[in-house]
Design a protein around this motif. Structure first.
Motif, PDB file in Angstrom:
ATOM      1  N   ASN A 599       0.837  -1.215   0.000  1.00  0.00           N
ATOM      2  CA  ASN A 599       0.000   0.000   0.000  1.00  0.00           C
ATOM      3  C   ASN A 599       0.863   1.253   0.000  1.00  0.00           C
ATOM      4  OD1 ASN A 599       1.011  -0.313   2.553  1.00  0.00           O
ATOM      5  ND2 ASN A 599      -0.851   0.326   3.640  1.00  0.00           N
ATOM      6  N   GLY A 600       2.000   1.143  -0.728  1.00  0.00           N
ATOM      7  CA  GLY A 600       2.977   2.234  -0.741  1.00  0.00           C
ATOM      8  C   GLY A 600       2.620   3.343  -1.703  1.00  0.00           C
ATOM      9  N   ILE A 601       3.679   4.033  -2.166  1.00  0.00           N
ATOM     10  CA  ILE A 601       3.475   5.254  -2.944  1.00  0.00           C
ATOM     11  C   ILE A 601       3.061   4.975  -4.384  1.00  0.00           C
ATOM     12  CG2 ILE A 601       5.093   6.553  -1.514  1.00  0.00           C
ATOM     13  CD1 ILE A 601       7.173   6.189  -3.719  1.00  0.00           C
ATOM     14  N   GLY A 602       3.287   3.755  -4.867  1.00  0.00           N
ATOM     15  CA  GLY A 602       2.908   3.410  -6.235  1.00  0.00           C
ATOM     16  C   GLY A 602       3.888   3.929  -7.263  1.00  0.00           C
ATOM     17  N   ILE A 603       3.633   3.585  -8.558  1.00  0.00           N
ATOM     18  CA  ILE A 603       4.526   3.958  -9.666  1.00  0.00           C
ATOM     19  C   ILE A 603       3.669   4.455 -10.818  1.00  0.00           C
ATOM     20  CG2 ILE A 603       6.315   3.137 -11.260  1.00  0.00           C
ATOM     21  CD1 ILE A 603       6.769   0.789  -9.302  1.00  0.00           C
ATOM     22  N   GLU A 604       4.135   5.500 -11.433  1.00  0.00           N
ATOM     23  CA  GLU A 604       3.443   5.974 -12.618  1.00  0.00           C
ATOM     24  C   GLU A 604       3.616   4.964 -13.756  1.00  0.00           C
ATOM     25  OE1 GLU A 604       3.838  10.177 -13.564  1.00  0.00           O
ATOM     26  OE2 GLU A 604       5.060  10.361 -11.726  1.00  0.00           O
ATOM     27  N   LYS A 605       2.586   4.806 -14.613  1.00  0.00           N
ATOM     28  CA  LYS A 605       2.555   3.738 -15.622  1.00  0.00           C
ATOM     29  C   LYS A 605       3.701   3.832 -16.623  1.00  0.00           C
ATOM     30  CE  LYS A 605      -2.285   2.349 -15.607  1.00  0.00           C
ATOM     31  NZ  LYS A 605      -3.510   2.140 -16.416  1.00  0.00           N
ATOM     32  N   GLN A 606       4.131   5.062 -16.947  1.00  0.00           N
ATOM     33  CA  GLN A 606       5.170   5.189 -17.962  1.00  0.00           C
ATOM     34  C   GLN A 606       6.525   4.675 -17.487  1.00  0.00           C
ATOM     35  OE1 GLN A 606       3.513   7.693 -16.598  1.00  0.00           O
ATOM     36  NE2 GLN A 606       4.720   9.569 -16.369  1.00  0.00           N
ATOM     37  N   TYR A 607       6.638   4.388 -16.190  1.00  0.00           N
ATOM     38  CA  TYR A 607       7.922   3.922 -15.659  1.00  0.00           C
ATOM     39  C   TYR A 607       7.906   2.434 -15.293  1.00  0.00           C
ATOM     40  CZ  TYR A 607       8.682   8.947 -15.156  1.00  0.00           C
ATOM     41  OH  TYR A 607       8.802  10.287 -15.395  1.00  0.00           O
ATOM     42  N   THR A 608       6.780   1.750 -15.476  1.00  0.00           N
ATOM     43  CA  THR A 608       6.679   0.362 -14.991  1.00  0.00           C
ATOM     44  C   THR A 608       7.625  -0.587 -15.724  1.00  0.00           C
ATOM     45  OG1 THR A 608       4.813   0.014 -16.501  1.00  0.00           O
ATOM     46  CG2 THR A 608       4.296   0.621 -14.221  1.00  0.00           C
ATOM     47  N   HIS A 609       8.040  -0.253 -16.955  1.00  0.00           N
ATOM     48  CA  HIS A 609       8.940  -1.144 -17.702  1.00  0.00           C
ATOM     49  C   HIS A 609      10.409  -0.791 -17.477  1.00  0.00           C
ATOM     50  CE1 HIS A 609       5.681  -3.086 -19.837  1.00  0.00           C
ATOM     51  NE2 HIS A 609       5.182  -1.900 -20.146  1.00  0.00           N
ATOM     52  N   HIS A 610      10.673   0.388 -16.992  1.00  0.00           N
ATOM     53  CA  HIS A 610      12.069   0.822 -16.841  1.00  0.00           C
ATOM     54  C   HIS A 610      12.661   0.437 -15.487  1.00  0.00           C
ATOM     55  CE1 HIS A 610      11.810   3.089 -20.556  1.00  0.00           C
ATOM     56  NE2 HIS A 610      10.693   3.681 -20.123  1.00  0.00           N
ATOM     57  N   ILE A 611      11.832   0.185 -14.515  1.00  0.00           N
ATOM     58  CA  ILE A 611      12.353  -0.015 -13.162  1.00  0.00           C
ATOM     59  C   ILE A 611      13.147  -1.309 -13.028  1.00  0.00           C
ATOM     60  CG2 ILE A 611      10.522   1.351 -12.101  1.00  0.00           C
ATOM     61  CD1 ILE A 611       9.111  -1.245 -11.387  1.00  0.00           C
ATOM     62  N   GLU A 648       2.116  -4.191 -11.481  1.00  0.00           N
ATOM     63  CA  GLU A 648       0.815  -3.552 -11.702  1.00  0.00           C
ATOM     64  C   GLU A 648       0.670  -2.483 -10.618  1.00  0.00           C
ATOM     65  OE1 GLU A 648      -1.896  -6.775 -11.391  1.00  0.00           O
ATOM     66  OE2 GLU A 648      -1.233  -7.760 -13.253  1.00  0.00           O
ATOM     67  N   SER A 649       0.565  -1.223 -11.049  1.00  0.00           N
ATOM     68  CA  SER A 649       0.608  -0.150 -10.046  1.00  0.00           C
ATOM     69  C   SER A 649      -0.156   1.074 -10.536  1.00  0.00           C
ATOM     70  CB  SER A 649       2.056   0.237  -9.748  1.00  0.00           C
ATOM     71  OG  SER A 649       2.109   1.250  -8.777  1.00  0.00           O
ATOM     72  N   GLU A 650      -0.613   1.845  -9.555  1.00  0.00           N
ATOM     73  CA  GLU A 650      -1.241   3.137  -9.829  1.00  0.00           C
ATOM     74  C   GLU A 650      -0.657   4.133  -8.831  1.00  0.00           C
ATOM     75  OE1 GLU A 650      -5.674   5.197 -10.150  1.00  0.00           O
ATOM     76  OE2 GLU A 650      -5.453   3.026  -9.872  1.00  0.00           O
ATOM     77  N   PHE A 651      -0.170   5.227  -9.349  1.00  0.00           N
ATOM     78  CA  PHE A 651       0.559   6.165  -8.502  1.00  0.00           C
ATOM     79  C   PHE A 651      -0.312   6.625  -7.327  1.00  0.00           C
ATOM     80  CE2 PHE A 651       2.195  10.460  -7.472  1.00  0.00           C
ATOM     81  CZ  PHE A 651       3.490  10.095  -7.155  1.00  0.00           C
ATOM     82  N   GLY A 652       0.263   6.489  -6.111  1.00  0.00           N
ATOM     83  CA  GLY A 652      -0.413   6.890  -4.889  1.00  0.00           C
ATOM     84  C   GLY A 652      -1.295   5.814  -4.286  1.00  0.00           C
ATOM     85  N   LYS A 653      -1.439   4.645  -4.975  1.00  0.00           N
ATOM     86  CA  LYS A 653      -2.342   3.613  -4.465  1.00  0.00           C
ATOM     87  C   LYS A 653      -1.650   2.261  -4.289  1.00  0.00           C
ATOM     88  CE  LYS A 653      -6.543   5.627  -6.398  1.00  0.00           C
ATOM     89  NZ  LYS A 653      -7.747   5.389  -7.225  1.00  0.00           N
ATOM     90  N   GLY A 654      -0.366   2.246  -4.254  1.00  0.00           N
ATOM     91  CA  GLY A 654       0.349   1.001  -4.011  1.00  0.00           C
ATOM     92  C   GLY A 654       0.707   0.250  -5.282  1.00  0.00           C
ATOM     93  N   SER A 655       1.452  -0.838  -5.100  1.00  0.00           N
ATOM     94  CA  SER A 655       1.947  -1.625  -6.235  1.00  0.00           C
ATOM     95  C   SER A 655       1.796  -3.114  -5.945  1.00  0.00           C
ATOM     96  CB  SER A 655       3.420  -1.309  -6.520  1.00  0.00           C
ATOM     97  OG  SER A 655       3.592   0.073  -6.755  1.00  0.00           O
ATOM     98  N   THR A 656       1.682  -3.899  -7.037  1.00  0.00           N
ATOM     99  CA  THR A 656       1.689  -5.365  -6.931  1.00  0.00           C
ATOM    100  C   THR A 656       2.729  -5.894  -7.900  1.00  0.00           C
ATOM    101  OG1 THR A 656      -0.671  -5.440  -6.382  1.00  0.00           O
ATOM    102  CG2 THR A 656       0.346  -7.477  -7.169  1.00  0.00           C
ATOM    103  N   PHE A 657       3.814  -6.451  -7.347  1.00  0.00           N
ATOM    104  CA  PHE A 657       4.859  -7.061  -8.165  1.00  0.00           C
ATOM    105  C   PHE A 657       4.527  -8.545  -8.353  1.00  0.00           C
ATOM    106  CE2 PHE A 657       6.927  -3.226  -6.914  1.00  0.00           C
ATOM    107  CZ  PHE A 657       7.811  -2.939  -7.935  1.00  0.00           C
ATOM    108  N   CYS A 658       4.545  -8.997  -9.620  1.00  0.00           N
ATOM    109  CA  CYS A 658       4.206 -10.392  -9.937  1.00  0.00           C
ATOM    110  C   CYS A 658       5.377 -11.064 -10.638  1.00  0.00           C
ATOM    111  CB  CYS A 658       2.975 -10.458 -10.832  1.00  0.00           C
ATOM    112  SG  CYS A 658       1.496  -9.675 -10.145  1.00  0.00           S
ATOM    113  N   PHE A 659       5.541 -12.356 -10.366  1.00  0.00           N
ATOM    114  CA  PHE A 659       6.522 -13.159 -11.109  1.00  0.00           C
ATOM    115  C   PHE A 659       5.984 -14.589 -11.225  1.00  0.00           C
ATOM    116  CE2 PHE A 659       7.796 -13.473  -6.667  1.00  0.00           C
ATOM    117  CZ  PHE A 659       8.091 -14.823  -6.498  1.00  0.00           C
ATOM    118  N   THR A 660       6.465 -15.307 -12.249  1.00  0.00           N
ATOM    119  CA  THR A 660       5.985 -16.681 -12.501  1.00  0.00           C
ATOM    120  C   THR A 660       7.141 -17.659 -12.405  1.00  0.00           C
ATOM    121  OG1 THR A 660       6.335 -16.533 -14.912  1.00  0.00           O
ATOM    122  CG2 THR A 660       4.185 -15.828 -14.046  1.00  0.00           C
TER     123      THR A 660
END
Length: 668
Positions: A599-611, A648-660
């Motif tokens: 439930n952290g700060i989240g990530i803006e969508k344009q940066y989800t592939h660069h991190i 999967e993230s929305e800025f200010g609403k937290g993030s969900t990191f997924c792996f398979t």
């Protein structure tokens, strides 16, 4: 027991009639036997009766049969019908001339003419029966010439025979008061034997085509044989035994007439039923022969072309009337094998089949026609044919199909395959170069990692140690700017150390990983939480997780994945909000999908592939600590395990990191 009417099927009625048809033969044999044992002197011989009966039954009926045989022969061109016609005509003429001779009271002439004609008639009938039993019908090439010649010969022969007998130029058959001579006895017994054999052969083969015709005709010939036997015992005209023999012959002609009429009723013309079946079979064969897509050529034992179908004409480019009687070697300018070598004449499939007597299969031959530019390619099958009992083929037939288009397609495919193989080899060489380059780069990377861990860290530790020493000793003794510069130097050395250590860890993911083993993923999660316990307590974080599956992976690296993801969740928390982190996993197709939700700060969508790239940071150094390599390490670990990682993230609403992670054992 039923009281209703009894119904008899048509087949049963036919069987009953067939059985009853034997009764006259049995009765005549019994009467002849009785009269032969108990001779009677009673003589009844009205002057015109015997000639009239002979002309009516033996002459007119048999002549009528011979006319029907001639008519049917002109339709069917069958040797069997021609011989039957000659046989019935001979007996008809003999009975006619013998009857008129009897009017002049010349008994020897009557007996000599009739018995000789009967012997010739029996011979014609036996030959006819033998031809009918052959597997292949032999047909003359012409109708009227054969018929006229044969019937004229019969008329001429019987006429000359009658003149010779009347002029006493023929051996004597019968002497009044003494009975038959030795010559006459031999002729009559040969005649009886021939008719009996013909009857037996027909009756024995009645189960095949034309059963009714063979049955009645065979019985008719049998009755004639029985009648001749009775007459041979007593040749005196008017004697009771002689009369029985004559009536047996008369009844035999009636049976023959029944056979002919039944055949006409069955086929529409007097076409012998087995000849009709053969004609229908040949018509079906000819239709199949002419409509086949495969070419067919028949050649005789010398290799001369006897027949061919339309497909063969189209394929080889000649009409049948152009090449009839010629050999293939005369026609085909050039023939080659698939390898381009020329065919010798002795290698032609049809010639090989004729010489060896064996089938020749799947011979590919290229033929060059003068009117065509390119070769026509054929796939040939040659089959020799034998007459019954023969070991040398009397002909051979070839079936073949035009495979030119197939050859062209195969040639294109071969060229394409060769080009593909060439391209594969070229690409393989390129890939080998790339692999060699990758190996070299990997070795350089490992060398760099070694230098980083041993050579670069040592002077870096020296710089950091002296910077810290200067800070402790001279802090506060210099001006404020000097103190700030010293802090920059200490912090920079510390960050450089962390970046080098992170880069070293990143490089070791693929080179110093451990063997994959099966373990519970919950153990790896708990190990990571233990390592992070201080940070968890410091941030008063709430960590929850669902039941996690058993996986097949590198345990230490999965610990590192959990530790990096949970550590990031603790680091990038919202001010004034208690950190809440949840770990779960679910099965999808052939893999497990793990998720770490915060439930952290989240990530803006344009940066989800660069991190997930090395040293990619979204925040200033003074905002959040770290070298910016943790997520890159996570991605490299998951790549090694054959999985995927995303956020999967929305800025200010937290993030969900997924792996398979694959459920099946990955190929390492």
């Amino acid at each position: 027991m039923t009281n209703g009417p009894i119904h008899v099927s048509g087949e049963s009625q036919t069987s009953i009639i067939h059985y009853l048809a034997w009764l006259p033969i049995i009765i005549f044999i019994i009467i002849i036997t009785i009269l032969a044992l108990f001779r009677s002197d009673a003589v009844w011989n009205p002057h015109f009766l015997i000639p009239a009966l002979n002309i009516t039954f033996l002459s007119f009926i048999m002549f009528f049969v011979s006319v029907l045989a001639a008519r049917s022969y002109l339709i069917e061109r069958s040797v069997t019908l021609l011989l039957l016609g000659c046989g019935t005509l001979t007996l008809s003429l003999g009975a006619f001339l013998g009857g008129f001779s009897l009017l002049g009271n010349n008994i020897n002439s009557t007996i000599s003419i009739y018995n000789t004609a009967a012997c010739l008639s029996g011979s014609f009938h036996l030959a006819s029966v033998i031809f009918s039993l052959r597997r292949h019908s032999v047909k003359p090439q012409s109708g009227w010439p054969y018929l006229l010649f044969s019937y004229f010969t019969v008329f001429l022969t019987i006429g000359i025979l009658a003149l010779l007998i009347e002029n006493q130029s023929w051996p004597v058959y019968f002497i009044q008061g003494s009975g038959d001579t030795l010559f006459g006895s031999i002729v009559i017994h040969i005649t009886i034997t021939i008719f009996a054999i013909s009857s037996i052969l027909l009756m024995a083969n009645k189960a095949k085509n034309g059963a009714n015709f063979k049955y009645w005709y065979g019985l008719g010939l049998g009755l004639i044989a029985v009648g001749l036997f009775g007459v041979s015992i007593q040749m005196s005209l008017g004697d009771s035994l002689n009369w029985v023999g004559r009536f047996s012959q008369y009844l035999g002609t009636v049976y023959i007439l029944i056979a002919v009429l039944s055949s006409i009723w069955q086929t529409g013309v007097w076409m012998l039923p087995w000849e009709k079946a053969l004609q229908e079979s040949e018509e079906r064969y000819k239709l199949l022969f002419d409509t086949m897509l495969q070419g067919v050529i028949f050649q005789d034992s010398d290799g001369h072309i006897a027949s061919m179908n339309s497909a063969a004409e189209k394929i080889i480019g000649y009409k049948f009337n152009q090449i009839q009687g010629r050999t293939l070697n005369d026609l085909i300018g050039k023939t080659i094998h698939e390898n381009g070598q020329p065919f010798n004449v002795e290698e032609y499939p049809s010639i090989v089949a004729l010489k060896t007597g064996q089938e020749v299969k799947n011979v590919v031959m290229g033929i060059h026609h003068a009117a065509r530019k390119n070769y026509t390619w054929l796939n040939i099958h040659a089959v020799p044919e034998f007459m019954r009992g023969e070991k040398i083929p009397y002909q051979v037939y070839m079936t073949f199909e035009d495979i030119t288009e197939d050859k062209q397609i195969n040639e294109k495919l071969r060229h394409a395959r060769d080009n593909l193989e060439k391209q594969v080899k070229e690409r393989t060489l390129e890939l080998e170069k790339v692999v060699d380059e990758l190996k070299r780069s990997n070795e350089e990377l490992q060398s760099f990692a070694y230098i980083t861990s041993h050579d670069l860290q040592e002077p870096l530790r020296t710089i950091a140690s002296y910077a810290q020493l200067i800070k402790r000793r001279y802090e506060g003794q210099l001006d404020q700017d000097a103190d700030e510069f010293i802090d920059f130097m200490v912090n920079g050395a510390s960050r450089m150390k962390n970046m080098i250590q992170g880069l070293l860890d990143y490089s070791r993911v693929g080179t110093q990983g451990h063997e994959f083993k099966e373990f519970k993923s919950e153990y790896a999660l708990n190990y990571a939480l233990t390592n992070l316990q201080s940070a968890i307590n410091e941030n008063n974080a709430e960590i929850t997780y669902d039941k996690l599956p058993t996986i097949f992976a590198d345990k230490n690296q999965i610990v590192s994945v959990f530790q990096n993801l949970i550590g990031n969740a603790l680091k990038f928390q919202k001010d004034g909000l208690k950190p809440e982190i949840h770990i779960s996993a679910n099965k999808k197709d052939n893999e497990y999908v793990f998720s770490v939700r915060d439930n952290g700060i989240g990530i803006e969508k344009q940066y989800t592939h660069h991190i997930f790239e090395v040293f990619k940071r979204l925040h200033a150094i003074d905002e959040y600590e770290g070298a910016g390599i943790g997520l890159a390490i996570v991605k490299r670990i998951i790549d090694r395990h054959g999985g995927r990682v995303w956020v999967e993230s929305e800025f200010g609403k937290g993030s969900t990191f997924c792996f398979t992670l694959l459920i099946a054992n990955p190929i390492i």
